[in-house]
Design an enzyme around this catalytic site. Structure first.
Site, short mmCIF file in Angstrom:
data_model
loop_
_atom_site.label_atom_id
_atom_site.label_comp_id
_atom_site.label_asym_id
_atom_site.label_seq_id
_atom_site.Cartn_x
_atom_site.Cartn_y
_atom_site.Cartn_z
N ARG A 60 0.85 -1.20 0.00
CA ARG A 60 0.00 0.00 0.00
C ARG A 60 0.88 1.24 0.00
NH1 ARG A 60 -1.61 1.99 4.64
NH2 ARG A 60 -2.19 -0.01 5.53
N TYR A 112 -14.97 18.17 -14.31
CA TYR A 112 -15.45 16.80 -14.21
C TYR A 112 -16.44 16.70 -13.04
CZ TYR A 112 -15.47 11.79 -13.59
OH TYR A 112 -15.88 10.49 -13.46
N ASP A 184 -5.55 19.96 -13.49
CA ASP A 184 -5.98 18.64 -13.97
C ASP A 184 -5.60 18.58 -15.45
OD1 ASP A 184 -7.41 16.46 -15.03
OD2 ASP A 184 -8.98 16.62 -13.50
N LYS A 209 -7.59 7.67 -18.54
CA LYS A 209 -7.89 8.23 -19.84
C LYS A 209 -6.68 8.05 -20.77
CE LYS A 209 -11.53 9.26 -17.45
NZ LYS A 209 -11.79 10.54 -16.80
#
Ligand SMILES: *Cc1c(COP(=O)(O)O)cnc(C)c1O
Length: 396
Positions: A60, A112, A184, A209
């Site tokens: 992690r 978004y 972003d 994306k």
């Protein structure tokens, strides 16, 4: 391979971006010579002894496959540190941990929908405040500043209206107040735009994306260059636990190798299709950052190396929307963007469904709006598919 405390400053930055994308931070595995980064599918790592570590303790926190991807992202975004998350939203969620209740953030209004939902349905309740403004309008952005403003969060080109924000000017504005500029960069990818070079402090990606690029995995990234931010971001990543799995890290590493080729193709096809749409009798306004008459074309030219592969357009008759979505055959009616397959999205109900009606409408996201992520298929096939789907909408 070494652990994440290592920055990429010693990596081969001398090579062009397309080369860096192919070879990554570590062009071959120093132990075996493997050219493809091994997938270290291990949750945990043996300690050589008490207070001794290989640099890898628990996946992690740090995993060798993820570390290679994080260093590669930093390398291609011209940053020093990269952090990989299970999704773009996971990245944004950890990013917000840099701030405290009482802090104010200015956010692009045309963004978004999931980012809006995270901010409004959660952080606004915890005492953070957000102002949503058209950040492509500098005067409005400046007017939104408050004494408590700690960051400016910008999407450029914006989703879905393709408005372009001047990154350099916004960096100067927020730095004058001691705050951060967060960009972003999902829509252009580092191939076309590297916001850290323009003064941004932190770059955000939905790696789902263009970076991964094949509509087959989810991922998110933060990239930055500041020692002062690294501890807080790294601690948020490890504490929240939305770190990217080894296999997904490998998929994104593989995707990145072809990013340069794909982006060129996405863009060339998008330019053709956007021009074709503009002439179509059923289509109203077409939004594409690469049109010379786009209102911020000059800013795009000054800060980016390309315009990307995303197009939005208004239908003259909103009643055509369900017919078009049903009748596209090669182009798929689906959420998401930036992959090899062309996807047609209806923002009003899909990506922007979480945004309140009034704010949505003021940004221009209404029943007429369609968004097309142009894939890497043959562009003539895509145009033919759109033509037959429009034809199926009936007589004009
Ligand atoms: C998809 C997207 C996100 C969210 O990323 P996920 O990987 O879906 O969590 C954030 N910003 C933009 C611009 C996006 O397109």
């Amino acid at each position: 391979m070494e652990n994440t405390s290592e920055t990429v400053s010693d990596c081969p930055k001398k090579h062009a971006l397309a080369t860096r994308l192919v070879h990554g931070a570590t062009p071959f595995d120093p132990c075996t010579g493997a050219i493809s980064t091994p997938i270290y599918q291990s949750a945990t790592f043996r300690h050589p002894g008490l207070n001794e570590s290989t640099g890898f303790d628990y996946s992690r926190v740090v995993n060798p496959t993820r570390t290679e991807l994080e260093r590669t992202l930093a390398l291609v975004e011209n940053g020093r540190y990269g952090l990989a998350f299970s999704t773009g939203m996971g990245a944004i969620s950890s990013l917000i941990k840099l701030y405290k209740p009482g802090d104010h953030l200015i956010v692009s209004e045309d963004l978004y929908g999931g980012t809006y939902r995270l901010f409004q349905e959660y952080y606004a309740l915890y005492g953070f405040s957000f102002s949503y403004v058209d950040t492509s309008d500098f005067a409005r952005t400046e007017a939104a500043l408050r004494p408590q403003t700690k960051a400016l969060f910008v999407e450029t080109p914006s989703n879905p209206m393709m408005k372009v924000t001047d990154i350099r000017r916004c960096a100067q504005l927020i730095h004058g107040r001691g705050g951060h500029l967060i960009v972003d960069n999902t829509f252009l990818s580092p191939y076309f735009q590297t916001p850290l070079d323009l003064g941004a402090d932190i770059v955000v990606h939905s790696g789902t994306k263009y970076l991964a690029g094949h509509n087959d995995t989810l991922a998110g990234f933060l990239v930055h260059s500041q020692d002062g931010l690294e501890e807080g971001l790294r601690n948020a990543q490890k504490s929240e636990g939305a770190s990217l799995s080894p296999f997904d890290s490998w998929l994104v590493l593989r995707g990145l190798k072809t990013l340069a080729l794909r982006m060129e193709r996405h863009q060339a096809s998008a330019l053709r299709i956007a021009s074709w749409l503009r002439e179509h009798p059923r289509v109203g306004k077409v939004f594409f950052a690469g049109f010379p008459d786009h209102p911020q074309y000059g800013i795009s030219k000054a800060q980016a190396r390309g315009f990307g592969g995303m197009i939005s357009f208004y239908l003259k008759n909103p009643a055509d929307a369900p017919l078009l979505l049903k009748n596209v055959a090669l182009i798929l009616f689906a959420e998401s963007l930036g992959g090899t397959e062309s996807l047609l999205t209806y923002p009003v109900v899909q990506t922007h469904g979480a945004i309140p009606e009034q704010m949505r409408l003021s940004a221009g996201v209404d029943e007429r709006l369609m968004r097309l992520s142009v894939g890497i298929e043959d562009p003539d096939d895509l145009i033919n598919d759109l033509a037959q789907a429009f034809h199926a909408c009936g007589e004009l």
